[in-house]
Design an enzyme around this catalytic site. Structure first.
Site, PDB file in Angstrom:
ATOM      1  N   ASP A 108      15.007 -13.913  19.082  1.00  0.00           N
ATOM      2  CA  ASP A 108      13.840 -13.703  19.925  1.00  0.00           C
ATOM      3  C   ASP A 108      14.232 -12.598  20.909  1.00  0.00           C
ATOM      4  OD1 ASP A 108      11.347 -14.127  21.205  1.00  0.00           O
ATOM      5  OD2 ASP A 108      12.313 -15.436  22.665  1.00  0.00           O
ATOM      6  N   ASP A 160      12.392 -11.700  24.508  1.00  0.00           N
ATOM      7  CA  ASP A 160      12.278 -12.036  25.931  1.00  0.00           C
ATOM      8  C   ASP A 160      13.023 -13.323  26.242  1.00  0.00           C
ATOM      9  OD1 ASP A 160      10.508  -9.879  26.836  1.00  0.00           O
ATOM     10  OD2 ASP A 160       9.049 -10.800  25.486  1.00  0.00           O
ATOM     11  N   THR A 175       9.737 -11.487  17.489  1.00  0.00           N
ATOM     12  CA  THR A 175       9.183 -11.617  18.830  1.00  0.00           C
ATOM     13  C   THR A 175       7.663 -11.728  18.828  1.00  0.00           C
ATOM     14  OG1 THR A 175       8.987 -10.499  20.981  1.00  0.00           O
ATOM     15  CG2 THR A 175       9.197  -9.092  19.038  1.00  0.00           C
ATOM     16  N   SER A 176       7.142 -12.389  19.860  1.00  0.00           N
ATOM     17  CA  SER A 176       5.710 -12.446  20.084  1.00  0.00           C
ATOM     18  C   SER A 176       5.259 -11.295  20.968  1.00  0.00           C
ATOM     19  CB  SER A 176       5.330 -13.785  20.745  1.00  0.00           C
ATOM     20  OG  SER A 176       5.659 -14.870  19.902  1.00  0.00           O
ATOM     21  N   LYS A 223       4.355 -18.086  16.320  1.00  0.00           N
ATOM     22  CA  LYS A 223       5.106 -19.248  16.795  1.00  0.00           C
ATOM     23  C   LYS A 223       4.151 -20.191  17.522  1.00  0.00           C
ATOM     24  CE  LYS A 223       9.047 -16.162  17.719  1.00  0.00           C
ATOM     25  NZ  LYS A 223       9.934 -15.588  18.760  1.00  0.00           N
ATOM     26  N   ASP A 249      14.811 -19.035  23.214  1.00  0.00           N
ATOM     27  CA  ASP A 249      14.855 -19.650  24.541  1.00  0.00           C
ATOM     28  C   ASP A 249      13.630 -20.508  24.830  1.00  0.00           C
ATOM     29  OD1 ASP A 249      13.161 -17.279  24.737  1.00  0.00           O
ATOM     30  OD2 ASP A 249      13.144 -17.690  26.893  1.00  0.00           O
TER      31      ASP A 249
END
Length: 206
Positions: free
Chosen positions: A9, A11, A101-102, A133, A158
């Site tokens: 991921d 961030d 990643t989003s 996600k 995270d």
């Protein structure tokens, strides 16, 4: 356990961007007359437009996503690598790894360039999959692009939504406790406190 690839991921894992994102979401929430705390709780590991759907169903998610992206570009100076990220990524040179990643494609790429972090050949963004996600699609896609079985992919996340997605995809999920407690990341196969711990895992099982 055999680890053939690492999926990160971004961030909270490679980029320390929580402060920047918090300022953006607080400003957006205030402008829309929403409770910033309630909104913030629903942002981690998720596409901004999915958060918008949950907290403000009367607003157009695509329009609000563009507004949020514009606000975020003003926060570039406040983003730094998570401690240990440069060394960890350098140690993976020549090994299969990806980011999942989003976050927005342009912003993530600009952030990596600004912080000096290397980008991998395989990058999966929110708009690359239909279901984001906590659905497993993003990690399954990354594993497929790398040509590695999902069961041999170590995922570093995270956020609870990311951990759920990784587990659902059949990956080995490692919770990094930079933004959430170990209890909140309860779906993870194990939790670690730092990227140095992740590096040790990769070395041990790679």
């Amino acid at each position: 356990m055999k680890i053939s690839a690492v999926l990160f991921d971004v961030d909270g894992v490679l980029l320390d961007s929580a402060g920047a994102h918090r300022r953006v979401w607080d400003a957006w929430s205030a402008a829309r007359g929403l409770d910033p705390e309630k909104v913030w709780e629903l942002t981690f590991g998720r596409r901004p437009e999915d958060t918008v759907r949950d907290v403000a169903a009367h607003l157009d998610p695509a329009t609000e996503r563009r507004t949020l992206d514009r606000l975020l570009t003003r926060e570039m100076d406040g983003i730094q690598p998570v401690e240990g990220a440069p060394g960890l990524l350098e140690s993976l040179s020549g090994s299969p790894w990806a980011i999942v990643t989003s976050g927005a494609r342009d912003f993530v790429r600009a952030s990596f360039a600004a912080t000096g972090l290397a980008l991998p050949a395989v990058q999966v963004y929110a708009d690359d999959v239909r279901h984001a996600k906590p659905a497993p699609d993003c990690f399954a896609l990354a594993a497929s692009r790398l040509g590695v079985p999902a069961s041999e992919c170590l995922v570093v996340e995270d956020a609870p939504a990311g951990i759920q997605a990784a587990v659902a995809a059949g990956c080995v999920a490692v919770g990094l406790t930079t933004t959430h407690t170990e209890e909140a990341l309860g779906w993870a196969h194990l939790c670690v406190a730092t990227l140095a711990d992740v590096r040790s895992l990769v070395t041990e099982y790679g």
